[in-house]
Design a protein around this motif. Structure first.
Motif, PDB file in Angstrom:
ATOM      1  N   GLN A 282       2.019   6.054   9.206  1.00 37.27           N
ATOM      2  CA  GLN A 282       2.324   4.757   9.017  1.00 37.27           C
ATOM      3  C   GLN A 282       3.773   4.486   8.576  1.00 37.27           C
TER       4      GLN A 282
ATOM      5  N   SER B  11       0.454   6.342   4.806  1.00 38.14           N
ATOM      6  CA  SER B  11       0.666   7.731   5.089  1.00 38.14           C
ATOM      7  C   SER B  11       1.943   7.977   5.822  1.00 38.14           C
TER       8      SER B  11
ATOM      9  N   VAL C 274      -5.682   2.870  17.016  1.00 45.10           N
ATOM     10  CA  VAL C 274      -6.861   2.842  17.044  1.00 45.10           C
ATOM     11  C   VAL C 274      -7.594   1.793  16.082  1.00 45.10           C
ATOM     12  N   THR C 275      -8.732   1.281  16.089  1.00 43.01           N
ATOM     13  CA  THR C 275      -9.147   0.440  14.983  1.00 43.01           C
ATOM     14  C   THR C 275      -9.191   1.128  13.768  1.00 43.01           C
ATOM     15  N   GLY C 276      -8.577   0.590  12.662  1.00 41.71           N
ATOM     16  CA  GLY C 276      -8.579   1.184  11.370  1.00 41.71           C
ATOM     17  C   GLY C 276      -7.636   2.211  11.076  1.00 41.71           C
ATOM     18  N   SER C 277      -6.701   2.233  11.943  1.00 45.39           N
ATOM     19  CA  SER C 277      -5.360   3.060  11.713  1.00 45.39           C
ATOM     20  C   SER C 277      -4.418   2.569  10.920  1.00 45.39           C
ATOM     21  N   GLY C 278      -4.767   1.403  10.510  1.00 46.42           N
ATOM     22  CA  GLY C 278      -3.666   0.457   9.544  1.00 46.42           C
ATOM     23  C   GLY C 278      -2.494  -0.209  10.126  1.00 46.42           C
ATOM     24  N   LYS C 279      -2.778  -0.844  11.385  1.00 47.30           N
ATOM     25  CA  LYS C 279      -2.063  -1.529  12.148  1.00 47.30           C
ATOM     26  C   LYS C 279      -1.483  -2.946  11.213  1.00 47.30           C
ATOM     27  N   THR C 280      -2.336  -3.432  10.514  1.00 52.19           N
ATOM     28  CA  THR C 280      -2.273  -4.619   9.771  1.00 52.19           C
ATOM     29  C   THR C 280      -1.548  -4.322   8.588  1.00 52.19           C
ATOM     30  N   GLU C 281      -1.694  -3.063   8.045  1.00 53.13           N
ATOM     31  CA  GLU C 281      -0.998  -2.692   6.839  1.00 53.13           C
ATOM     32  C   GLU C 281       0.646  -2.403   7.032  1.00 53.13           C
TER      33      GLU C 281
ATOM     34  N   HIS D 292     -14.708  -5.397   8.837  1.00 51.30           N
ATOM     35  CA  HIS D 292     -14.525  -4.274   8.073  1.00 51.30           C
ATOM     36  C   HIS D 292     -16.019  -3.835   7.557  1.00 51.30           C
TER      37      HIS D 292
ATOM     38  N   ARG E 178      -7.077 -11.056   2.684  1.00 53.60           N
ATOM     39  CA  ARG E 178      -6.385  -9.895   2.756  1.00 53.60           C
ATOM     40  C   ARG E 178      -4.905 -10.060   2.638  1.00 53.60           C
TER      41      ARG E 178
ATOM     42  N   HIS F  58      -7.098   5.503   9.232  1.00 53.54           N
ATOM     43  CA  HIS F  58      -6.633   5.709   7.627  1.00 53.54           C
ATOM     44  C   HIS F  58      -7.760   6.496   6.989  1.00 53.54           C
TER      45      HIS F  58
ATOM     46  N   PRO G 135       0.968  -1.319   0.027  1.00 53.08           N
ATOM     47  CA  PRO G 135      -0.184  -0.008   0.046  1.00 53.08           C
ATOM     48  C   PRO G 135       0.852   1.298  -0.073  1.00 53.08           C
ATOM     49  N   THR G 136       0.100   2.299  -0.144  1.00 48.58           N
ATOM     50  CA  THR G 136       0.799   3.729  -0.108  1.00 48.58           C
ATOM     51  C   THR G 136       0.767   3.959   1.365  1.00 48.58           C
TER      52      THR G 136
ATOM     53  N   ARG H 281     -16.495   3.128   9.753  1.00 48.61           N
ATOM     54  CA  ARG H 281     -15.107   2.762   9.622  1.00 48.61           C
ATOM     55  C   ARG H 281     -14.815   3.539   8.110  1.00 48.61           C
TER      56      ARG H 281
END
Ligand code: ADP
Ligand code: ZN
Length: 715
Positions: free
Chosen positions: A188, A185, A212-219, A537, A251, A368, A182-183, A577
């Motif tokens: 990130q 931020s 926070v949930t949705g902040s891109g921890k997985t990415e 999600h 994913r 994100h 991904p690109t 989200r």
């Protein structure tokens, strides 16, 4: 001719190794898997690093029957097994059994996955063909998940000759670290850089990745995985079993261009075997698994990610009692790997370790793509109670009405399966209890039965009260998700609803189908247990109603507040989200409780600090060490006798022994249980003290002693 002796550890509950002989000169390396006679049976065992004990004369030993032709268990895994056994006080053989099951050892069969046949096709079928182009010979579940279609369409396409099964030899399905990055931020990218550096160092490190949930921890942690792949080292992602989903697997497959290797209890025996061998011979590059994946024979593990690290589900409560998060850190240290603990709501344990500088700490503060955090409010049930016999208060009903009218999706959360948690006789007050456990029977209307959630005991709902013989006198008390679904159906007959709970949605396919229906907005109101709190999600979800926010705070659990805050924060995180702002309503009788205030203000760090201030003075975890000794017997008197014997011989130095007391579930699965808690300061290791204490205490033979180091459940 003299024989050579080897010490063999067997995957059975023995702590010690057994000596076997081999023809002279032929000394297999430690880790070699052998087949040996044990009594009248042939079993598998592992040549261990221990020296043969030599007390039994040669002529009384049996010879090794065969050396199994698969790679020896790696030294790091053998060290890990010894370490876990020593720490949890489980026999080494019982820990070995987590790593070695005989049915894994046969050569795995060839595997097949799908490739496209050249032919014209329809739109949904085209979606499958598009997905197949990005994946390498995916299996049915992966392909269906990636294309957003049902597995039956895959099979139909195969029948029509549009898909052909192709052999998947593992070497072909290489993961590519740069397949679809991904690109990131700027925030990130900074986090990813730190994680990558940790992996590049090829040394042990632990990083707490909080966001926070949705902040891109997985990415972000995928960048660490990519780095391990570049170094040709293996990576492991641990998830709580319940969070393992086709959505998440797809994913990772999309990010790395090929399927990760899966490891959880729902795999077929053939796939388990194939995957185990892939890990053992190094072809598996990325494993996505539940806690037991820690015991796989990795050849060179470079990164371990523990996602949702705060989850209590990481604690194994049966057999070898261990905490997978803590053992992941040990596994990483033994493998010189980087360990990443990811969470939106870190455990107090990990936060304190980060604060003390033992772990690195990275924080992702923003969601994100500019999505905002949902607005969280308490709904004071004292001021606006639900109607009699109902559970949704007027302001929540109003919010549901508005959301429905605006075309948004809503979710109602109640962490209770079934229809009602308690069934009571109106005439005499008799409560329907489980015959084997100190627990009420829970009514499940979907199964027309009463169920014990602890031992599985099931019975038909009685029509006559066993205590006063009144007929049809039973009334349900309190709500479970089924009862909430009933109320929703009455209130909003036109709304499309779904109940998500583990006894209603029982297979990964059903879960995937439900998630797909929600994502496709074929559902207006989702009603569910903690099953819906997980990292799904749902782009159109705007309203989350928590039916009973006080529920998790009941009971005398040390971590009740912490756990409740984590769970509710996670549930709240499902809302808003995507681009729509979310709203969360917490129905509560205690809106001033610190947990409610922390959730509404978003100040979870402040809440953790307050929790720490409560636990630190008394040396409660994580500021001190804690172990539970559970003494149980079929006979209550025996359990008391054994617990009293332990109390009499309790050591006096360094530690404090609390109890014995009836364990909160004084009876479980028919056994009577008494508990002693052992608490000591951080600098004192409890295991040697416990070993010595148990060794010099005479206990009735029919009593069983279970030890739980770092207990988190007080059941
Ligand atoms: P978390 O694990 O913190 O909950 P995720 O990694 O799941 O967050 O990210 C939330 C959503 O935002 C996902 O759909 C993810 O694909 C998307 N996302 C996050 N970061 C990026 C990014 N840099 N580029 C594109 N999509 C992103
Ligand atoms: Zn029971």
């Amino acid at each position: 001719m003299t024989a050579t002796r080897v010490a063999v550890l067997l995957p059975y509950p023995f702590d010690h190794t057994f000596d076997y002989t081999l023809p002279a000169g032929d000394i297999p390396a430690p880790g070699t898997i052998v087949s040996i006679p044990l009594g009248k049976r042939m079993v598998h065992g592992v040549v261990w690093d221990t020296r043969p004990d030599a007390t039994v004369p040669d002529h009384r030993l049996k010879p090794v029957a065969a050396i199994i032709d698969i790679p020896p268990l790696p030294a790091t895994l053998r060290q890990f097994i010894d370490w876990v056994a020593n720490y949890t006080m489980a026999p080494r053989g019982e820990v070995l059994a987590l790593a070695l099951k005989s049915n894994l050892l046969d050569r795995p069969p060839d595997r097949f996955g799908w490739v496209a046949a050249p032919a014209p096709t329809t739109a949904r079928r085209q979606a499958v063909l598009n997905a197949i182009a990005t994946l390498d010979r995916p299996d049915t579940a992966t392909l269906a998940a990636a294309a957003g279609v049902s597995p039956s369409l895959i099979r139909a396409m195969a029948d029509a000759g549009l898909l052909i099964p192709a052999r998947r030899d593992a070497a072909a399905a290489r993961l590519d670290p740069d397949a679809a990055p991904p690109t990131l931020s700027p925030e990130q990218a900074r986090a990813a850089e730190i994680l990558r550096a940790g992996i590049t160092a090829k040394a042990f490190s632990v990083t707490l990745l909080e966001g926070v949930t949705g902040s891109g921890k997985t990415e972000v942690y995928c960048e660490a995985i990519a780095e391990a792949l570049r170094q040709h080292r293996q990576a492991l992602v641990l998830l709580p079993e319940i969070a393992l989903s086709a959505q998440f697997t797809a994913r990772l497959a999309a990010r790395f261009g090929a399927m990760p290797t899966l490891w959880h209890s729902n795999l077929t025996p053939a796939i388990r075997r194939a995957n185990w061998h892939d890990v053992a011979n190094g072809t598996a590059q990325l494993v996505l698994g539940a806690r037991s994946a820690l015991f796989l024979p990795f050849t060179d593990l470079g990164a371990i990610i523990v996602d949702e690290e705060h989850e209590a589900a990481y604690k194994q409560e049966d057999g070898v009692i261990y905490h997978a998060r803590d053992m992941a850190v040990v596994r990483a240290r033994l493998s010189q790997a980087g360990c990443i603990l990811a969470s939106a709501t870190p455990s107090l344990e990990s936060s304190i370790n980060a604060e003390a500088g033992r772990y690195r700490h990275i924080i992702l503060a923003a969601r994100h793509g500019g999505a905002t955090m949902p607005r969280i409010e308490t709904l004071d049930l004292r001021a606006t109670p639900p109607a009699r016999g109902k559970f949704l208060a007027p302001p929540l009903i109003e919010a549901l009405t508005t959301t429905l009218a605006g075309g948004g999706q809503s979710m109602l959360f109640l962490n209770r399966r079934g229809y009602a948690p308690l069934t009571l006789c109106r005439a005499c007050g008799h409560r329907l209890n489980c015959p084997n456990c100190t627990a009420w029977l829970v009514e499940h209307r979907s199964h027309t039965s009463l169920l014990c959630h602890h031992c599985g005991h099931t019975e038909r709902a009685p029509t006559i009260c066993p205590s006063c013989q009144a007929e049809h006198s039973f009334v349900p008390i309190g709500p479970g998700v089924e009862r909430i679904a009933e109320e929703v159906a009455e209130r909003f007959p036109d709304a499309r609803r779904i109940v998500m709970a583990s006894d209603v949605i029982t297979s990964p396919e059903q879960t995937a189908a439900a998630i797909r229906a929600i994502v496709a907005h074929e559902i207006d109101i989702i009603i569910g247990t903690q099953m819906i709190a997980k990292a799904w999600h749902f782009p159109d979800l705007v309203l989350v109603g928590v039916v009973d926010a006080d529920l998790g705070l009941a009971g005398g659990d040390l971590r009740a507040g912490e756990r409740s805050a984590q769970l509710l924060h996670q549930v709240a995180g499902r809302a808003g989200r995507a681009s729509l702002p979310g709203r969360v309503l917490l129905q509560s009788y205690t809106p001033d409780h610190p947990v409610m205030r922390a959730l509404c203000s978003g100040d979870l760090a402040g809440f953790r600090a307050a929790e720490a201030a409560i636990r630190e003075p008394g040396h409660w975890p994580p500021f001190g060490r804690l172990a539970a000794i559970i003494v149980s017997a079929m006979d209550a008197g025996l359990a008391d006798q054994a617990a009293a014997a332990l109390a009499r011989t309790a050591p006096q130095r360094d530690i404090i022994v609390l109890g014995p007391a009836p364990a909160p579930f004084a009876m479980l699965r028919g056994r009577h249980r008494r508990r002693l808690l052992v608490r000591g300061p951080r600098r004192v290791a409890l295991q040697p003290i416990l070993r010595d204490w148990l060794a010099r205490t005479e206990l009735p033979r029919a009593a069983r002693v279970d030890i739980d180091i770092d207990p988190i459940s007080f059941l």
